[in-house]
Design a protein around this motif. Sequence first.
Motif, PDB file in Angstrom:
ATOM      1  N   LEU A   1       2.239  10.493   5.580  1.00 36.62           N
ATOM      2  CA  LEU A   1       2.243   9.129   5.033  1.00 36.62           C
ATOM      3  C   LEU A   1       3.376   8.956   4.023  1.00 36.62           C
ATOM      4  CD1 LEU A   1       1.029   6.332   4.835  1.00 36.62           C
ATOM      5  CD2 LEU A   1      -0.615   7.226   3.163  1.00 36.62           C
ATOM      6  N   ARG A   2       3.624   9.968   3.211  1.00 37.30           N
ATOM      7  CA  ARG A   2       4.719   9.896   2.220  1.00 37.30           C
ATOM      8  C   ARG A   2       6.067   9.721   2.943  1.00 37.30           C
ATOM      9  NH1 ARG A   2       4.366  10.566  -2.924  1.00 37.30           N
ATOM     10  NH2 ARG A   2       2.348  11.564  -2.837  1.00 37.30           N
ATOM     11  N   ASP A   3       6.249  10.434   4.029  1.00 44.67           N
ATOM     12  CA  ASP A   3       7.478  10.308   4.818  1.00 44.67           C
ATOM     13  C   ASP A   3       7.606   8.908   5.403  1.00 44.67           C
ATOM     14  OD1 ASP A   3       9.855  11.429   6.156  1.00 44.67           O
ATOM     15  OD2 ASP A   3       8.631  11.243   7.990  1.00 44.67           O
ATOM     16  N   HIS A   4       6.510   8.417   5.982  1.00 49.40           N
ATOM     17  CA  HIS A   4       6.499   7.070   6.569  1.00 49.40           C
ATOM     18  C   HIS A   4       6.825   6.015   5.509  1.00 49.40           C
ATOM     19  CE1 HIS A   4       5.175   3.474   8.693  1.00 49.40           C
ATOM     20  NE2 HIS A   4       4.377   3.229   7.671  1.00 49.40           N
ATOM     21  N   CYS A   5       6.171   6.135   4.364  1.00 54.72           N
ATOM     22  CA  CYS A   5       6.345   5.127   3.320  1.00 54.72           C
ATOM     23  C   CYS A   5       7.738   5.193   2.684  1.00 54.72           C
ATOM     24  CB  CYS A   5       5.275   5.305   2.247  1.00 54.72           C
ATOM     25  SG  CYS A   5       3.618   4.812   2.811  1.00 54.72           S
ATOM     26  N   SER A   6       8.295   6.384   2.582  1.00 56.31           N
ATOM     27  CA  SER A   6       9.632   6.481   2.000  1.00 56.31           C
ATOM     28  C   SER A   6      10.687   5.889   2.938  1.00 56.31           C
ATOM     29  CB  SER A   6       9.966   7.931   1.660  1.00 56.31           C
ATOM     30  OG  SER A   6      10.004   8.714   2.820  1.00 56.31           O
ATOM     31  N   ARG A   7      10.424   5.871   4.232  1.00 56.94           N
ATOM     32  CA  ARG A   7      11.358   5.247   5.175  1.00 56.94           C
ATOM     33  C   ARG A   7      11.214   3.742   5.203  1.00 56.94           C
ATOM     34  NH1 ARG A   7       9.967   7.498  10.356  1.00 56.94           N
ATOM     35  NH2 ARG A   7       8.696   9.135   9.484  1.00 56.94           N
TER      36      ARG A   7
ATOM     37  N   ALA B   1      -2.533  13.675  -4.196  1.00 59.78           N
ATOM     38  CA  ALA B   1      -2.801  13.296  -2.804  1.00 59.78           C
ATOM     39  C   ALA B   1      -3.414  14.452  -2.027  1.00 59.78           C
ATOM     40  CB  ALA B   1      -1.523  12.817  -2.129  1.00 59.78           C
ATOM     41  N   SER B   2      -2.938  15.661  -2.264  1.00 59.84           N
ATOM     42  CA  SER B   2      -3.485  16.801  -1.528  1.00 59.84           C
ATOM     43  C   SER B   2      -4.915  17.096  -1.952  1.00 59.84           C
ATOM     44  CB  SER B   2      -2.606  18.038  -1.685  1.00 59.84           C
ATOM     45  OG  SER B   2      -2.560  18.440  -3.029  1.00 59.84           O
ATOM     46  N   HIS B   3      -5.266  16.808  -3.221  1.00 60.28           N
ATOM     47  CA  HIS B   3      -6.649  17.017  -3.662  1.00 60.28           C
ATOM     48  C   HIS B   3      -7.577  15.916  -3.152  1.00 60.28           C
ATOM     49  CE1 HIS B   3      -6.069  20.512  -6.132  1.00 60.28           C
ATOM     50  NE2 HIS B   3      -5.031  19.941  -6.710  1.00 60.28           N
ATOM     51  N   VAL B   4      -7.082  14.708  -3.107  1.00 55.98           N
ATOM     52  CA  VAL B   4      -7.912  13.587  -2.650  1.00 55.98           C
ATOM     53  C   VAL B   4      -8.128  13.650  -1.140  1.00 55.98           C
ATOM     54  CG1 VAL B   4      -8.007  11.080  -2.411  1.00 55.98           C
ATOM     55  CG2 VAL B   4      -7.291  12.105  -4.572  1.00 55.98           C
TER      56      VAL B   4
ATOM     57  N   CYS C   1       0.843  -1.198   0.000  1.00 56.17           N
ATOM     58  CA  CYS C   1       0.000   0.000   0.000  1.00 56.17           C
ATOM     59  C   CYS C   1       0.879   1.249   0.000  1.00 56.17           C
ATOM     60  CB  CYS C   1      -0.941  -0.018   1.196  1.00 56.17           C
ATOM     61  SG  CYS C   1      -2.155   1.314   1.195  1.00 56.17           S
ATOM     62  N   CYS C   2       1.942   1.235   0.773  1.00 55.86           N
ATOM     63  CA  CYS C   2       2.884   2.357   0.791  1.00 55.86           C
ATOM     64  C   CYS C   2       3.493   2.560  -0.583  1.00 55.86           C
ATOM     65  CB  CYS C   2       3.992   2.112   1.809  1.00 55.86           C
ATOM     66  SG  CYS C   2       3.653   2.764   3.438  1.00 55.86           S
ATOM     67  N   HIS C   3       3.871   1.472  -1.225  1.00 51.73           N
ATOM     68  CA  HIS C   3       4.469   1.564  -2.550  1.00 51.73           C
ATOM     69  C   HIS C   3       3.476   2.196  -3.540  1.00 51.73           C
ATOM     70  CE1 HIS C   3       7.139   0.580  -5.820  1.00 51.73           C
ATOM     71  NE2 HIS C   3       6.129   0.011  -6.459  1.00 51.73           N
ATOM     72  N   ALA C   4       2.224   1.806  -3.452  1.00 51.59           N
ATOM     73  CA  ALA C   4       1.197   2.379  -4.327  1.00 51.59           C
ATOM     74  C   ALA C   4       0.964   3.854  -4.003  1.00 51.59           C
ATOM     75  CB  ALA C   4      -0.112   1.606  -4.180  1.00 51.59           C
TER      76      ALA C   4
ATOM     77  N   PHE D   1      -9.541  16.840   3.181  1.00 50.14           N
ATOM     78  CA  PHE D   1     -10.090  16.891   4.538  1.00 50.14           C
ATOM     79  C   PHE D   1      -9.023  16.621   5.601  1.00 50.14           C
ATOM     80  CE2 PHE D   1     -10.488  12.685   2.816  1.00 50.14           C
ATOM     81  CZ  PHE D   1     -10.005  11.880   3.827  1.00 50.14           C
ATOM     82  N   ALA D   2      -7.888  16.093   5.203  1.00 49.42           N
ATOM     83  CA  ALA D   2      -6.782  15.810   6.129  1.00 49.42           C
ATOM     84  C   ALA D   2      -5.482  16.288   5.490  1.00 49.42           C
ATOM     85  CB  ALA D   2      -6.721  14.319   6.435  1.00 49.42           C
ATOM     86  N   PRO D   3      -5.252  17.614   5.447  1.00 54.18           N
ATOM     87  CA  PRO D   3      -4.132  18.164   4.675  1.00 54.18           C
ATOM     88  C   PRO D   3      -2.744  17.743   5.159  1.00 54.18           C
ATOM     89  CG  PRO D   3      -5.154  19.874   6.008  1.00 54.18           C
ATOM     90  CD  PRO D   3      -6.011  18.655   6.131  1.00 54.18           C
ATOM     91  N   PHE D   4      -2.592  17.383   6.426  1.00 52.15           N
ATOM     92  CA  PHE D   4      -1.273  17.005   6.929  1.00 52.15           C
ATOM     93  C   PHE D   4      -1.002  15.513   6.761  1.00 52.15           C
ATOM     94  CE2 PHE D   4      -2.400  20.789   9.438  1.00 52.15           C
ATOM     95  CZ  PHE D   4      -1.396  21.625   8.965  1.00 52.15           C
TER      96      PHE D   4
END
Length: 101
Positions: A93-99, A79-82, A67-70, A85-88
């Motif tokens: 999640l991108r930071d978490h997934c890249s680690r 991602a910011s448009h989708v 899921c992180c890879h996707a 409602f949760a802008p942060f």
Amino acid sequence: MWINKFFFLLPIVCMAVFSTAQMVPSQPPPPRDPSDCLSSLETVPDCIPEIFRSIISGQIGSIGHSCCHAFLGISTECASHVFVFAPFFPPTLRDHCSRQH
């Protein structure tokens, strides 16, 4: 008397309106369809529910590797448009997934 004030203030108001309209930064157009952005997430079983459970619980660690890879495959703008409602959430999640890689 009021006509003099009107003709005096009219150019000032016009200049103020046009000058502020030019100072507004242009934003990129939103994606045509949010489902286009999510298409890579839809290919991974239970990825979208994992992401929404993570948003609700506040625990990003429950999102799996595939899921992180996707998620890393979608653009930042998408991602910011989708997830408007949760802008942060998308940057976190991108930071978490890249680690995770």
